[in-house]
Design a protein around this motif. Sequence first.
Motif, PDB file in Angstrom:
ATOM      1  N   SER A 138       4.352 -14.364  50.794  1.00 27.58           N
ATOM      2  CA  SER A 138       4.536 -15.701  50.236  1.00 27.58           C
ATOM      3  C   SER A 138       5.872 -16.286  50.664  1.00 27.58           C
ATOM      4  O   SER A 138       6.926 -15.678  50.422  1.00 27.58           O
ATOM      5  N   PRO A 139       5.869 -17.463  51.324  1.00 23.67           N
ATOM      6  CA  PRO A 139       7.135 -18.088  51.744  1.00 23.67           C
ATOM      7  C   PRO A 139       8.051 -18.428  50.583  1.00 23.67           C
ATOM      8  O   PRO A 139       9.229 -18.694  50.787  1.00 23.67           O
ATOM      9  N   ASP A 140       7.519 -18.436  49.361  1.00 23.87           N
ATOM     10  CA  ASP A 140       8.341 -18.742  48.194  1.00 23.87           C
ATOM     11  C   ASP A 140       9.109 -17.522  47.705  1.00 23.87           C
ATOM     12  O   ASP A 140       9.920 -17.631  46.785  1.00 23.87           O
ATOM     13  N   GLU A 177      11.686 -14.190  48.258  1.00 23.34           N
ATOM     14  CA  GLU A 177      12.790 -13.715  49.092  1.00 23.34           C
ATOM     15  C   GLU A 177      12.342 -12.528  49.938  1.00 23.34           C
ATOM     16  O   GLU A 177      12.869 -12.296  51.030  1.00 23.34           O
ATOM     17  N   TYR A 236       9.630 -12.250  51.529  1.00 22.58           N
ATOM     18  CA  TYR A 236       9.009 -12.781  52.746  1.00 22.58           C
ATOM     19  C   TYR A 236      10.081 -12.995  53.821  1.00 22.58           C
ATOM     20  O   TYR A 236       9.919 -12.579  54.972  1.00 22.58           O
ATOM     21  N   TRP A 237      11.181 -13.643  53.442  1.00 24.92           N
ATOM     22  CA  TRP A 237      12.229 -13.967  54.404  1.00 24.92           C
ATOM     23  C   TRP A 237      13.013 -12.725  54.800  1.00 24.92           C
ATOM     24  O   TRP A 237      13.434 -12.585  55.956  1.00 24.92           O
ATOM     25  N   ASP A 264      15.974 -22.783  59.302  1.00 21.40           N
ATOM     26  CA  ASP A 264      14.850 -23.014  58.397  1.00 21.40           C
ATOM     27  C   ASP A 264      15.371 -23.181  56.971  1.00 21.40           C
ATOM     28  O   ASP A 264      15.794 -22.216  56.326  1.00 21.40           O
ATOM     29  N   THR A 265      15.367 -24.414  56.481  1.00 24.83           N
ATOM     30  CA  THR A 265      15.928 -24.695  55.149  1.00 24.83           C
ATOM     31  C   THR A 265      15.073 -24.156  54.014  1.00 24.83           C
ATOM     32  O   THR A 265      15.515 -24.148  52.860  1.00 24.83           O
ATOM     33  N   LYS A 266      13.865 -23.692  54.312  1.00 24.58           N
ATOM     34  CA  LYS A 266      13.024 -23.113  53.256  1.00 24.58           C
ATOM     35  C   LYS A 266      13.480 -21.692  52.915  1.00 24.58           C
ATOM     36  O   LYS A 266      13.170 -21.185  51.846  1.00 24.58           O
ATOM     37  N   ALA A 267      14.204 -21.075  53.841  1.00 24.51           N
ATOM     38  CA  ALA A 267      14.674 -19.708  53.617  1.00 24.51           C
ATOM     39  C   ALA A 267      15.894 -19.715  52.694  1.00 24.51           C
ATOM     40  O   ALA A 267      16.659 -20.681  52.671  1.00 24.51           O
ATOM     41  N   PRO A 268      16.085 -18.643  51.939  1.00 22.56           N
ATOM     42  CA  PRO A 268      17.290 -18.550  51.095  1.00 22.56           C
ATOM     43  C   PRO A 268      18.550 -18.592  51.955  1.00 22.56           C
ATOM     44  O   PRO A 268      18.566 -18.117  53.095  1.00 22.56           O
ATOM     45  N   ARG A 281      19.529 -17.032  55.712  1.00 20.36           N
ATOM     46  CA  ARG A 281      19.898 -17.919  56.816  1.00 20.36           C
ATOM     47  C   ARG A 281      21.274 -17.537  57.379  1.00 20.36           C
ATOM     48  O   ARG A 281      21.462 -17.500  58.605  1.00 20.36           O
TER      49      ARG A 281
END
Length: 210
Positions: free
Chosen positions: A84-86, A88, A90-91, A119-123, A127
């Motif tokens: 799930s990209p939501d 942590e 996942y990232w 990628d601003t969706k990542a924590p 990043r």
Amino acid sequence: MNTKTLLSLLAAIVLITLAGILGLNYFGAKDAPSSAPEPAPTAAAPEPEKPSVPMTAREKEDGEVLVDASSDAEEMEEANQSSSPDSEFYWDDKLTNLLENDQLSDRQLGKQLTQLANDTKAPLEIRTDAFRNALVFTDDENFATDLLPIAIRTDLPESFNDEILEDLYNRDPEIVLPVIRQIAGVPGHPLAGALDEYAGELAEEFAAGN
């Protein structure tokens, strides 16, 4: 038979009768049990059943490992979080998979790490870690092409600018001096002052060396 004899006979009969009654009472009491019979023991109440404890992964005496359903459920939940990209997880998995990819060259790895850093969706922590590693895997000669587009941005997180400044201080100054001057010339860039001063120091060193 005269009256006196009759009375004597009746008295003797009464005495014999009384003696018989008293004798029966005495021997009857002697033969009776000394105490009341003990009550028969009652059956012990069954012990309450212990609540069942969820079985966890454990090893039996024969070496067989048992894993219960709750353990499987935890593994499934972790797997769902990792996809799930939501999450942590996942990232973190994405960054780990990049760093462990032996099929990529250093420059290819640096570019993909830069994409992850953008990628601003990542924590932010992921990043920043990706950007730090992108700097490591980018050669001095490729900095201007691969990293300058992100380094000159004025909207970067402070942690990114800290990494850029430290990285440029540790590169070959003759190669990266043009990059340093470009970043220092960006109006409003957080590193403009520090890099402008550093560029001046390098220019003086080069002039003195010549």
